[in-house]
Design a protein around this motif. Structure first.
Motif, PDB file in Angstrom:
ATOM      1  N   THR A  37      15.002  -3.723   2.121  1.00 55.87           N
ATOM      2  CA  THR A  37      14.463  -3.233   0.858  1.00 55.87           C
ATOM      3  C   THR A  37      14.316  -4.342  -0.177  1.00 55.87           C
ATOM      4  O   THR A  37      13.476  -4.248  -1.058  1.00 55.87           O
ATOM      5  CB  THR A  37      15.330  -2.106   0.283  1.00 55.87           C
ATOM      6  N   GLY A 118       9.916   3.518   3.336  1.00 55.01           N
ATOM      7  CA  GLY A 118      10.132   4.908   2.922  1.00 55.01           C
ATOM      8  C   GLY A 118      10.101   5.843   4.111  1.00 55.01           C
ATOM      9  O   GLY A 118      10.921   6.757   4.224  1.00 55.01           O
ATOM     10  N   GLY A 126      16.375  10.737   4.286  1.00 58.51           N
ATOM     11  CA  GLY A 126      16.027  10.542   2.884  1.00 58.51           C
ATOM     12  C   GLY A 126      14.754  11.286   2.513  1.00 58.51           C
ATOM     13  O   GLY A 126      14.113  11.922   3.341  1.00 58.51           O
ATOM     14  N   VAL A 127      14.407  11.236   1.258  1.00 58.06           N
ATOM     15  CA  VAL A 127      13.192  11.856   0.755  1.00 58.06           C
ATOM     16  C   VAL A 127      12.117  10.764   0.656  1.00 58.06           C
ATOM     17  O   VAL A 127      12.286   9.783  -0.077  1.00 58.06           O
ATOM     18  CB  VAL A 127      13.444  12.503  -0.625  1.00 58.06           C
ATOM     19  N   TRP A 129       9.090  10.232  -0.756  1.00 62.63           N
ATOM     20  CA  TRP A 129       8.479   9.757  -2.005  1.00 62.63           C
ATOM     21  C   TRP A 129       9.462   8.987  -2.878  1.00 62.63           C
ATOM     22  O   TRP A 129       9.102   8.006  -3.529  1.00 62.63           O
ATOM     23  CB  TRP A 129       7.829  10.906  -2.776  1.00 62.63           C
ATOM     24  N   THR A 130      10.702   9.405  -2.863  1.00 59.57           N
ATOM     25  CA  THR A 130      11.720   8.673  -3.622  1.00 59.57           C
ATOM     26  C   THR A 130      11.949   7.303  -3.008  1.00 59.57           C
ATOM     27  O   THR A 130      11.993   6.290  -3.714  1.00 59.57           O
ATOM     28  CB  THR A 130      13.044   9.473  -3.652  1.00 59.57           C
ATOM     29  N   LEU A 131      12.082   7.287  -1.687  1.00 60.93           N
ATOM     30  CA  LEU A 131      12.294   6.014  -0.989  1.00 60.93           C
ATOM     31  C   LEU A 131      11.075   5.107  -1.094  1.00 60.93           C
ATOM     32  O   LEU A 131      11.204   3.892  -1.250  1.00 60.93           O
ATOM     33  CB  LEU A 131      12.649   6.270   0.474  1.00 60.93           C
ATOM     34  N   ALA A 133       8.879   4.996  -3.568  1.00 60.19           N
ATOM     35  CA  ALA A 133       8.838   4.444  -4.926  1.00 60.19           C
ATOM     36  C   ALA A 133       9.855   3.315  -5.096  1.00 60.19           C
ATOM     37  O   ALA A 133       9.531   2.245  -5.633  1.00 60.19           O
ATOM     38  CB  ALA A 133       9.093   5.548  -5.954  1.00 60.19           C
ATOM     39  N   LEU A 134      11.057   3.529  -4.612  1.00 56.17           N
ATOM     40  CA  LEU A 134      12.103   2.504  -4.715  1.00 56.17           C
ATOM     41  C   LEU A 134      11.723   1.258  -3.929  1.00 56.17           C
ATOM     42  O   LEU A 134      11.805   0.135  -4.435  1.00 56.17           O
ATOM     43  CB  LEU A 134      13.441   3.059  -4.224  1.00 56.17           C
ATOM     44  N   ASN A 135      11.291   1.451  -2.683  1.00 58.08           N
ATOM     45  CA  ASN A 135      10.958   0.309  -1.837  1.00 58.08           C
ATOM     46  C   ASN A 135       9.697  -0.404  -2.318  1.00 58.08           C
ATOM     47  O   ASN A 135       9.618  -1.632  -2.237  1.00 58.08           O
ATOM     48  CB  ASN A 135      10.802   0.749  -0.373  1.00 58.08           C
TER      49      ASN A 135
END
Length: 171
Positions: A37, A118, A126-127, A129-131, A133-135
């Motif tokens: 990441t 993601g 994991g979710v 869209w959250t992953l 965005a973070l990645n």
């Protein structure tokens, strides 16, 4: 059907860029920064080279492909990671302003590699869209740091070094 002749100089320059990319990526991987990441591949500094050298486009793609043979993400990274680098190199070749040369690499890797990471994370519970965005943020930030802090000074150095400048072909 026409066959495009590739000069020995062009082939050699592509090969040198591919080898440099792979070697610098291995150094980054040895430091724990090549995959994951948070990525700070030193080799990504070379991703600004297509603005000066058309030969950098295939060189970067091949260097990335060789590097991604070591990826913990397997075939997905071989395909999508290499695709991100190739697409970024093609787009960078079209850039006219040196200060914007890093943008295709930052955006392509943030989106494509961010989506890959993601997806992998979503398979582990994991979710997406959250992953994603973070990645996308962390990969894009790493790309921005390397391409702006190392890549743009590299371009300036090449342009000011007569022995290297003679090999570049401005747009």
């Amino acid at each position: 059907m026409s066959v495009t002749k590739v000069s020995a100089r062009s082939l050699a320059l592509s090969g040198v860029i591919a080898a440099l990319y792979a070697a610098l990526a291995l150094v980054s991987t040895a430091m724990g920064l090549g995959f994951g990441t948070v990525q700070l591949r030193l080799s990504e500094a070379l991703c600004v080279l297509p603005i000066l050298f058309p030969e950098a486009v295939p060189g970067l793609a091949v260097g990335c492909l060789v590097t991604n043979l070591l990826s913990p993400y397997g075939a997905a990274d071989l395909i999508f990671g290499t695709m991100a680098t190739l697409l970024a190199a093609v787009l960078t070749r079209r850039i006219r302003r040196r200060a914007l040369a890093p943008l295709p690499t930052i955006l392509c890797n943030a989106v494509i590699v961010g989506a890959l990471l993601g997806y992998v994370g979503a398979q582990e519970g994991g979710v997406f869209w959250t992953l994603f965005a973070l990645n996308a943020f962390t990969v894009g930030l790493g790309e921005a740091l390397v391409t702006y802090i190392l890549g743009l000074p590299l371009l300036r150095w090449i342009e000011k070094t007569p022995a290297l400048r003679q090999f570049s072909q401005p747009l």
